[in-house]
Motif scaffolding. Structure first.
Motif, PDB file in Angstrom:
ATOM      1  N   LEU A  10      14.870 -63.169   5.539  1.00 31.23           N
ATOM      2  CA  LEU A  10      15.616 -63.790   6.627  1.00 31.23           C
ATOM      3  C   LEU A  10      16.162 -65.132   6.179  1.00 31.23           C
ATOM      4  N   ASP A  11      17.395 -65.402   6.567  1.00 28.63           N
ATOM      5  CA  ASP A  11      18.039 -66.693   6.339  1.00 28.63           C
ATOM      6  C   ASP A  11      18.353 -67.254   7.725  1.00 28.63           C
ATOM      7  N   ILE A  12      17.537 -68.217   8.172  1.00 30.67           N
ATOM      8  CA  ILE A  12      17.647 -68.731   9.537  1.00 30.67           C
ATOM      9  C   ILE A  12      18.377 -70.068   9.522  1.00 30.67           C
ATOM     10  N   GLY A  13      19.486 -70.128  10.219  1.00 26.84           N
ATOM     11  CA  GLY A  13      20.251 -71.366  10.302  1.00 26.84           C
ATOM     12  C   GLY A  13      20.574 -71.711  11.736  1.00 26.84           C
ATOM     13  N   GLY A  14      21.294 -72.786  11.915  1.00 27.93           N
ATOM     14  CA  GLY A  14      21.636 -73.231  13.254  1.00 27.93           C
ATOM     15  C   GLY A  14      22.674 -72.361  13.934  1.00 27.93           C
ATOM     16  N   THR A  15      23.415 -71.563  13.156  1.00 33.51           N
ATOM     17  CA  THR A  15      24.454 -70.703  13.726  1.00 33.51           C
ATOM     18  C   THR A  15      24.012 -69.252  13.816  1.00 33.51           C
ATOM     19  N   ASN A  16      23.434 -68.743  12.728  1.00 35.33           N
ATOM     20  CA  ASN A  16      23.051 -67.332  12.692  1.00 35.33           C
ATOM     21  C   ASN A  16      21.660 -67.140  12.091  1.00 35.33           C
ATOM     22  N   ILE A  17      21.041 -66.041  12.489  1.00 37.54           N
ATOM     23  CA  ILE A  17      19.852 -65.517  11.821  1.00 37.54           C
ATOM     24  C   ILE A  17      20.321 -64.291  11.059  1.00 37.54           C
ATOM     25  N   LYS A  18      20.242 -64.347   9.729  1.00 42.94           N
ATOM     26  CA  LYS A  18      20.706 -63.234   8.902  1.00 42.94           C
ATOM     27  C   LYS A  18      19.508 -62.544   8.263  1.00 42.94           C
ATOM     28  N   GLY A  19      19.638 -61.260   8.048  1.00 46.46           N
ATOM     29  CA  GLY A  19      18.551 -60.509   7.443  1.00 46.46           C
ATOM     30  C   GLY A  19      19.040 -59.425   6.511  1.00 46.46           C
ATOM     31  N   GLY A  20      18.145 -58.983   5.642  1.00 48.34           N
ATOM     32  CA  GLY A  20      18.420 -57.876   4.737  1.00 48.34           C
ATOM     33  C   GLY A  20      17.112 -57.378   4.154  1.00 48.34           C
ATOM     34  N   VAL A  21      17.107 -56.133   3.702  1.00 50.79           N
ATOM     35  CA  VAL A  21      15.889 -55.511   3.177  1.00 50.79           C
ATOM     36  C   VAL A  21      16.072 -55.167   1.705  1.00 50.79           C
ATOM     37  N   LEU A  22      15.120 -55.589   0.887  1.00 48.91           N
ATOM     38  CA  LEU A  22      15.114 -55.195  -0.518  1.00 48.91           C
ATOM     39  C   LEU A  22      14.326 -53.901  -0.647  1.00 48.91           C
ATOM     40  N   ILE A  23      15.021 -52.861  -1.057  1.00 50.71           N
ATOM     41  CA  ILE A  23      14.372 -51.565  -1.312  1.00 50.71           C
ATOM     42  C   ILE A  23      14.631 -51.231  -2.771  1.00 50.71           C
ATOM     43  N   GLY A  24      13.573 -51.234  -3.569  1.00 48.26           N
ATOM     44  CA  GLY A  24      13.742 -51.114  -5.009  1.00 48.26           C
ATOM     45  C   GLY A  24      14.372 -52.391  -5.532  1.00 48.26           C
ATOM     46  N   GLU A  25      15.571 -52.264  -6.067  1.00 46.94           N
ATOM     47  CA  GLU A  25      16.301 -53.427  -6.558  1.00 46.94           C
ATOM     48  C   GLU A  25      17.589 -53.676  -5.766  1.00 46.94           C
ATOM     49  N   PRO A  34      23.416 -64.217  16.470  1.00 50.04           N
ATOM     50  CA  PRO A  34      23.549 -65.653  16.735  1.00 50.04           C
ATOM     51  C   PRO A  34      22.190 -66.308  16.969  1.00 50.04           C
ATOM     52  N   THR A  35      22.057 -67.531  16.505  1.00 50.25           N
ATOM     53  CA  THR A  35      20.845 -68.317  16.735  1.00 50.25           C
ATOM     54  C   THR A  35      20.962 -69.037  18.076  1.00 50.25           C
ATOM     55  N   PRO A  36      19.962 -68.913  18.946  1.00 50.21           N
ATOM     56  CA  PRO A  36      19.986 -69.683  20.205  1.00 50.21           C
ATOM     57  C   PRO A  36      19.608 -71.144  19.933  1.00 50.21           C
ATOM     58  N   ILE A  48      13.895 -64.664  16.838  1.00 46.56           N
ATOM     59  CA  ILE A  48      13.542 -64.290  15.470  1.00 46.56           C
ATOM     60  C   ILE A  48      12.714 -63.007  15.466  1.00 46.56           C
ATOM     61  N   ALA A  49      11.729 -62.950  16.359  1.00 48.91           N
ATOM     62  CA  ALA A  49      10.860 -61.772  16.421  1.00 48.91           C
ATOM     63  C   ALA A  49      11.645 -60.527  16.834  1.00 48.91           C
ATOM     64  N   ASP A  50      12.536 -60.663  17.797  1.00 51.09           N
ATOM     65  CA  ASP A  50      13.336 -59.513  18.222  1.00 51.09           C
ATOM     66  C   ASP A  50      14.204 -58.994  17.081  1.00 51.09           C
ATOM     67  N   PHE A  51      14.746 -59.912  16.294  1.00 51.65           N
ATOM     68  CA  PHE A  51      15.587 -59.505  15.161  1.00 51.65           C
ATOM     69  C   PHE A  51      14.755 -58.777  14.103  1.00 51.65           C
ATOM     70  N   ILE A  52      13.582 -59.324  13.805  1.00 48.55           N
ATOM     71  CA  ILE A  52      12.698 -58.670  12.835  1.00 48.55           C
ATOM     72  C   ILE A  52      12.334 -57.259  13.301  1.00 48.55           C
ATOM     73  N   ALA A  53      12.106 -57.107  14.591  1.00 47.89           N
ATOM     74  CA  ALA A  53      11.692 -55.803  15.128  1.00 47.89           C
ATOM     75  C   ALA A  53      12.743 -54.725  14.889  1.00 47.89           C
ATOM     76  N   THR A  54      14.005 -55.118  14.757  1.00 52.32           N
ATOM     77  CA  THR A  54      15.060 -54.123  14.525  1.00 52.32           C
ATOM     78  C   THR A  54      14.994 -53.525  13.120  1.00 52.32           C
ATOM     79  N   TYR A  55      14.184 -54.130  12.253  1.00 53.68           N
ATOM     80  CA  TYR A  55      14.026 -53.621  10.890  1.00 53.68           C
ATOM     81  C   TYR A  55      12.746 -52.777  10.739  1.00 53.68           C
ATOM     82  N   HIS A  56      12.066 -52.529  11.826  1.00 48.96           N
ATOM     83  CA  HIS A  56      10.768 -51.851  11.775  1.00 48.96           C
ATOM     84  C   HIS A  56      10.855 -50.493  11.079  1.00 48.96           C
ATOM     85  N   HIS A  57      11.973 -49.793  11.254  1.00 48.05           N
ATOM     86  CA  HIS A  57      12.091 -48.429  10.717  1.00 48.05           C
ATOM     87  C   HIS A  57      12.104 -48.384   9.192  1.00 48.05           C
TER      88      HIS A  57
END
Length: 287
Positions: A10-25, A34-36, A48-57
């Motif tokens: 996660l890259d958390i900033g004042g404008t956006n919370i960005k995310g990505g998953v490393l699978i292998g390489e 958007p960041t509140p 932040i927690a709600d955003f993380i939950a979207t990656y649960h799968h």
């Protein structure tokens, strides 16, 4: 890698919370919300927690987070988060580990930048290097003997606050320089320079001199093998590199300068990549 489960960065900033998953390489499923920024601590934490939950799968094994602020890394306490006034002394690590039952590690975003470059970018061959982000502000991170050097509260290498001329290095080596001295943003100045505008070319020449003084300061302090430039202003490097290198001619130790490599980041999503690399740097995991 220390473990083989997917890692969420996660890259958390004042404008956006960005995310990505490393699978292998491979970094996958990159997205943002958007960041509140004006919300309470509770509102920001839940976002932040709600955003993380979207990656649960993805079956995440650990979470790494980069934040533009100071962090008590061992305890995972965010001491402040730039542009989010309510986020001070927040125990983000405990909150997320209790919520998701996953290991979490947190660090400064500039530290994440250089760690990501060392792990995934063109700087992976260097043992000792410094990363400098040239953008709205001036950020920096340090790698020593292939490992991130944090200092106390992730505050090592804060050249942004070092006094320079009538102000600080940040005032002369970030977008503040162009806005204050010329009333234009760097992106606009770069377009003018590309078109041959002399005012813009002169502006970047001056900028290069200031950046050269910063590089000299870094060389006297750490003598790294390489310095990696990131941030949006790096794209204008052809317009300020000559004056920067001319400024380096006055550096007193030629053997250090001659061995220095200047690397321009080509890595996409450096914040997320660095956050992922935090997990590999700090978390031991038995798969």
């Amino acid at each position: 890698m220390k473990f083989d489960k997917p890692i969420l960065g996660l890259d958390i900033g004042g404008t956006n919370i960005k995310g990505g998953v490393l699978i292998g390489e491979t970094l996958l499923d990159i997205r943002s919300v958007p960041t509140p920024a004006n919300g309470s601590q509770e509102v920001v934490l839940e976002a932040i927690a709600d955003f993380i939950a979207t990656y649960h799968h993805h079956g995440i094994g650990a979470i790494g987070i980069g934040i533009p602020g100071l962090i008590d890394i061992e305890k995972g306490i965010v001491l402040n988060l730039c542009n989010i006034p309510s986020f001070k002394k927040v125990n983000l690590k405990d909150f997320l580990e209790n919520r998701f039952n996953l290991p979490v590690t947190i660090n400064n975003d500039a530290n994440c930048f250089i760690l990501g470059e060392h792990r995934f970018g063109s700087a992976k061959k260097f043992k000792h290097l410094v990363g400098i982000t040239l953008g709205t502000g001036l950020g920096s991170g340090i790698i020593v003997n292939n490992h991130l050097y944090n200092g106390v509260n992730s505050a090592a290498g804060e050249w942004c606050s070092v006094k320079y001329l009538d102000n600080t290095f940040e005032d002369y080596c970030s977008s503040k320089f162009f806005i204050t001295a010329y009333g234009k943003k760097p992106k606009s100045m770069a377009k003018l320079a590309e078109a041959g505008d002399q005012m813009a070319l002169d502006a970047f020449a001056q900028y290069g001199k200031h950046l050269g003084e910063l590089v000299k300061n870094i060389l006297y302090t750490l003598a790294p093998e390489a310095i990696v430039f990131g941030g949006s202003i790096r794209k204008a490097f052809p317009y300020f590199k000559d004056s920067m290198f001319e400024t380096l001619d006055s550096f007193l130790y030629p053997s250090v300068k001659e061995n220095l490599k200047i690397v321009i980041s080509e890595l996409d999503e450096t914040g997320i990549s660095g956050a992922v690399a935090l997990v590999e740097e700090y978390i031991e995991f038995d798969s």
